[in-house]
Design an enzyme around this catalytic site. Structure first.
Site, PDB file in Angstrom:
ATOM      1  N   ASP A 161       0.837  -1.202   0.000  1.00 20.16           N
ATOM      2  CA  ASP A 161       0.000   0.000   0.000  1.00 20.16           C
ATOM      3  C   ASP A 161       0.873   1.254   0.000  1.00 20.16           C
ATOM      4  O   ASP A 161       1.921   1.271  -0.640  1.00 20.16           O
ATOM      5  CB  ASP A 161      -0.901  -0.048   1.249  1.00 20.16           C
ATOM      6  CG  ASP A 161      -2.244   0.619   1.042  1.00 20.16           C
ATOM      7  OD1 ASP A 161      -2.265   1.852   0.898  1.00 20.16           O
ATOM      8  OD2 ASP A 161      -3.267  -0.077   1.052  1.00 20.16           O
ATOM      9  N   HIS A 192      -3.656   6.065   3.704  1.00 16.27           N
ATOM     10  CA  HIS A 192      -4.420   4.901   3.255  1.00 16.27           C
ATOM     11  C   HIS A 192      -3.883   3.603   3.865  1.00 16.27           C
ATOM     12  O   HIS A 192      -4.637   2.787   4.409  1.00 16.27           O
ATOM     13  CB  HIS A 192      -4.368   4.845   1.728  1.00 16.27           C
ATOM     14  CG  HIS A 192      -5.265   3.838   1.094  1.00 16.27           C
ATOM     15  ND1 HIS A 192      -4.861   2.545   0.852  1.00 16.27           N
ATOM     16  CD2 HIS A 192      -6.530   3.935   0.618  1.00 16.27           C
ATOM     17  CE1 HIS A 192      -5.846   1.883   0.261  1.00 16.27           C
ATOM     18  NE2 HIS A 192      -6.871   2.707   0.104  1.00 16.27           N
ATOM     19  N   SER A 346     -11.304  -0.785  -0.400  1.00 16.79           N
ATOM     20  CA  SER A 346     -10.029  -0.769   0.317  1.00 16.79           C
ATOM     21  C   SER A 346     -10.221  -1.031   1.797  1.00 16.79           C
ATOM     22  O   SER A 346      -9.368  -1.619   2.452  1.00 16.79           O
ATOM     23  CB  SER A 346      -9.339   0.592   0.151  1.00 16.79           C
ATOM     24  OG  SER A 346      -8.635   0.677  -1.048  1.00 16.79           O
TER      25      SER A 346
END
Length: 400
Positions: A161, A192, A346
């Site tokens: 990621d 994120h 996600s």
């Protein structure tokens, strides 16, 4: 949304052939990287033959630069050697050099490298999380997470990621930095990846609260990267997991884009290497069969559900989806401390990766077979899941 993508709309790649080797074309709307390619070798190629091919590429590239005055290109940048046999390389080549490579009988296909990027992320402050309670309960609306005290102890989660804030209090020293394939900053400057990691192994937000987390950075501060860089991270995670025990490892990829055979092949190599891999289905409300690596059948593809047990309006769907997981307004860790609320497939995917780690802690075995185990304990509750899509929502089997 939290899903990382650039291709709108997504579609199966068309293919062309240049003098023998197949060139996997991306559709209009996909941001390809100028003169950058991923070359995948034939199945079963030996290390010796691969080294010979690489030497030929380097010699031919140098000869073109020196003798022919060819346009300056960087040449071969990175080689891929997955433990399961997948071999290839990425690089910066002009059309004439790619034409030369395509003539080689040992080349399986060539794919143009493409950009991957995070879409806009929804954020809503001060909203309580509900996803954990849903994973541990057979009924919606709960406020308590029921789980076994093993909580994923002994398992390791590779988060491919934007990086992870490994110093965040949520991880209690269980998070480590693994590798960086996108920039020179070993930190999560986007947020994120830390959110994803918190859902997997955070002490408050995590499904597997005692699991170890390894940060594998393939996307920069803007959430931007390339297919070739992502594959580098996938290769590293596979090798590291095999060294430490693949049967105790899970991997999470809350990212994707338009169909990429190279991306799918790399995902399949992770699964073949014995690592359970959870991948986001995507946020475009289309069939996930048209995106990668979500369309790879040997991995666990995850769609997003709401608190009301319905398909999130943004979530992709289709036969390639294995399970649904909570993905709307999910609270988890943010870099620098504290938490934030994000939505997307996600956010759904780390619930599944975390559940995989949780089941490893329970002694349920590891590897890609965990996806079948997760589907067996899932509950049939999702309303309007989408055409030809499962209605199964993950559950940890606590019996509550």
């Amino acid at each position: 949304m939290g899903f990382i993508t650039k291709a709108i709309p997504l579609a199966l790649a068309a293919a062309s052939v240049i003098n023998g080797a197949e060139i996997m074309e991306t559709r209009a709307g996909v941001q390809t990287l100028a003169d950058k390619y991923i070359v995948v070798m034939n199945d079963g190629m030996t290390d010796k033959d691969f080294d010979s091919h690489r030497s030929w590429v380097n010699r031919t590239h140098r000869r073109r630069l020196i003798r022919r005055g060819a346009k300056a290109m960087g040449g071969m940048k990175h080689t891929y050697r997955f433990p399961t046999g997948l071999k290839g390389y990425s690089g910066h080549f002009d059309e004439q050099m790619i034409n030369e490579i395509s003539k080689r009988a040992d080349v399986k296909y060539i794919e143009r490298d493409a950009r991957v990027q995070i879409n806009a992320i929804e954020q809503q402050d001060n909203v309580p999380s509900w996803g954990l309670a849903r994973v541990g309960s057979k009924e919606p609306g709960g406020t308590t997470y029921y789980y076994d005290g093993t909580a994923g102890e002994g398992s390791t989660a590779y988060v491919i990621d934007t990086g992870t804030d490994i110093q965040h209090e949520e991880f209690e020293g269980r998070a480590t930095w693994g590798a960086n394939f996108v920039d020179d900053m070993d930190m999560d400057c986007n947020g994120h990846g830390t959110h994803v990691s918190g859902t997997i192994g955070g002490k408050t937000f995590g499904v597997a609260k005692k699991s170890n987390v390894v940060a594998v950075k393939v996307l920069d501060c803007n959430g931007s990267g390339s297919n070739s860089g992502v594959i580098m991270g996938m290769e590293w995670a596979t090798k590291d997991a095999q060294q430490k025990g693949a049967d105790k490892a899970v991997a999470n990829m809350s990212l994707g884009g338009a169909f990429s055979q190279a991306s799918n092949d790399a995902a399949a190599a992770i699964a073949k290497g014995g690592v359970f891999l959870a991948v986001a289905a995507g946020n475009d409300n289309v069939d996930a069969a048209d995106s990668s690596p979500a369309s790879e059948p040997s991995i666990c593809t995850v769609a997003a559900s709401t608190e009301q047990d319905s398909k999130a309006d943004f979530s992709n769907f289709g036969q390639v989806v294995d399970v649904y997981a909570p993905g709307d307004s999910i609270t988890s860790a943010k870099p620098g401390g504290g938490s934030q609320v994000l939505s997307g497939t996600s956010m759904a995917t780390p619930h599944v990766a975390g559940l995989g780690a949780y089941l490893i802690g329970l002694g349920k075995g590891g590897g890609p077979g965990l996806c079948d185990t997760i589907k067996q304990t899932a509950i049939d509750v999702i309303q309007n899941p989408g055409a030809s899509t499962t209605s199964k929502l993950i559950n940890n089997g606590s019996g509550m």
